[in-house]
Write an enzyme that holds these catalytic residues in place. Structure first.
Site, PDB file in Angstrom:
ATOM      1  N   GLU A 136       0.971  -1.330  -0.133  1.00 44.76           N
ATOM      2  CA  GLU A 136       0.058   0.101  -0.178  1.00 44.76           C
ATOM      3  C   GLU A 136       0.798   1.199   0.125  1.00 44.76           C
ATOM      4  OE1 GLU A 136      -3.409   1.956   3.128  1.00 44.76           O
ATOM      5  OE2 GLU A 136      -2.959  -0.044   3.176  1.00 44.76           O
ATOM      6  N   GLU A 140      -3.397  10.503   2.503  1.00 47.48           N
ATOM      7  CA  GLU A 140      -4.791  10.456   3.053  1.00 47.48           C
ATOM      8  C   GLU A 140      -4.797  11.763   3.915  1.00 47.48           C
ATOM      9  OE1 GLU A 140      -5.429   5.931   4.221  1.00 47.48           O
ATOM     10  OE2 GLU A 140      -3.896   6.717   5.160  1.00 47.48           O
TER      11      GLU A 140
END
Length: 261
Positions: A136, A140
């Protein structure tokens, strides 16, 4: 409630705020022109990767490049781009949100989005690479913080995360990019290098904890108010009395540039 594969985000919240800053302004990139990128001849492309740009005008066919779009009430195409929504649950659990996952996998390449995050604590806006097995790479947004992180095979190594204040991330559009190469990951903010992590720096326990598995590109907006620790990480829980119907994040465009083999 929308089901997300952003497992590392939740794990980070549950683990607290053990953050390791690793940012450096070491260059500049014209994020508005990904077609001008040099060719990386040493990189083998995933066979089904496909470069594309979605400008998210009202006539965009979202199903051409994206899947897992959830309830149609949680997003809309407007003259201002893609609007991702968290709906007010009206006292019954978490607010349902949006998730967009690219239909095709890509292994190394450049992605970019021009967007505004949701203007409410307790919500998470996300623009990430997510592989089937837990590799990943993240941008964010929570509250007035912008966060970057990477994870290897779903291992919750929270020292990979970086968080900094960006006070206008919900009121003004910014351009965010991730340049993922076999030897380094570089995050871009408005064309400037924001952070860089080399593969060499990820070596531990006899292996490189470096995301290298082919991944989907994901856009998402989700309610992090479910547990006290997760809500605290996301600067929540969300105060729905201030948002009677929904809260939105906006995306002007997404560009995906697959590297050629």
């Amino acid at each position: 409630m929308v089901s997300f594969k952003l497992s590392s985000v939740i794990a980070l919240a549950l683990a607290g705020s053990a953050l390791n800053i690793n940012a450096a302004a070491v260059g500049k990139r014209d994020g508005a022109a990904i077609d001008k990128r040099p060719s990386y001849t040493g990189v083998k492309a995933v066979d089904n990767c496909q470069s594309f740009t979605d400008n998210f005008d009202p006539n965009t066919d979202l199903h051409q490049h994206w899947e897992k779009m959830n309830n149609a009430s949680t997003y809309s195409l407007t003259s201002d781009g893609l609007e991702m929504k968290i709906l007010n649950p009206r006292g019954s659990g978490l607010g349902p949100g949006s998730l967009f996952s690219s239909k095709r996998l890509m292994q190394y390449g450049f992605i970019e989005a021009k967007m505004k995050s949701a203007p409410a604590g307790g919500l998470v806006t996300a623009f990430i690479f997510m592989s089937p097995n837990g590799d990943e790479i993240d941008w964010e947004w929570v509250g007035d913080e912008v966060q970057t992180a990477y994870y290897y095979q779903g291992i919750p190594d929270f020292s990979s995360a970086d968080a900094k204040a960006l006070k206008d991330q919900s009121t003004n559009y910014h351009t965010y990019g991730i340049d993922w190469q076999p030897d380094a990951i570089t995050w871009y903010l408005d064309g400037e290098v924001y952070r860089k992590v080399t593969k060499e720096s990820t070596y531990k326990d006899g292996e490189y904890h470096y995301p290298s598995e082919a991944a989907h590109v994901e856009l998402g907006l989700w309610d992090a108010s479910g547990s006290e620790s997760t809500a605290a990480w996301a600067h929540g829980p969300i105060n729905w009395s201030e948002h009677p119907d929904h809260v939105s994040a906006h995306v002007k465009y997404v560009k995906v540039d697959c590297y050629s083999s």
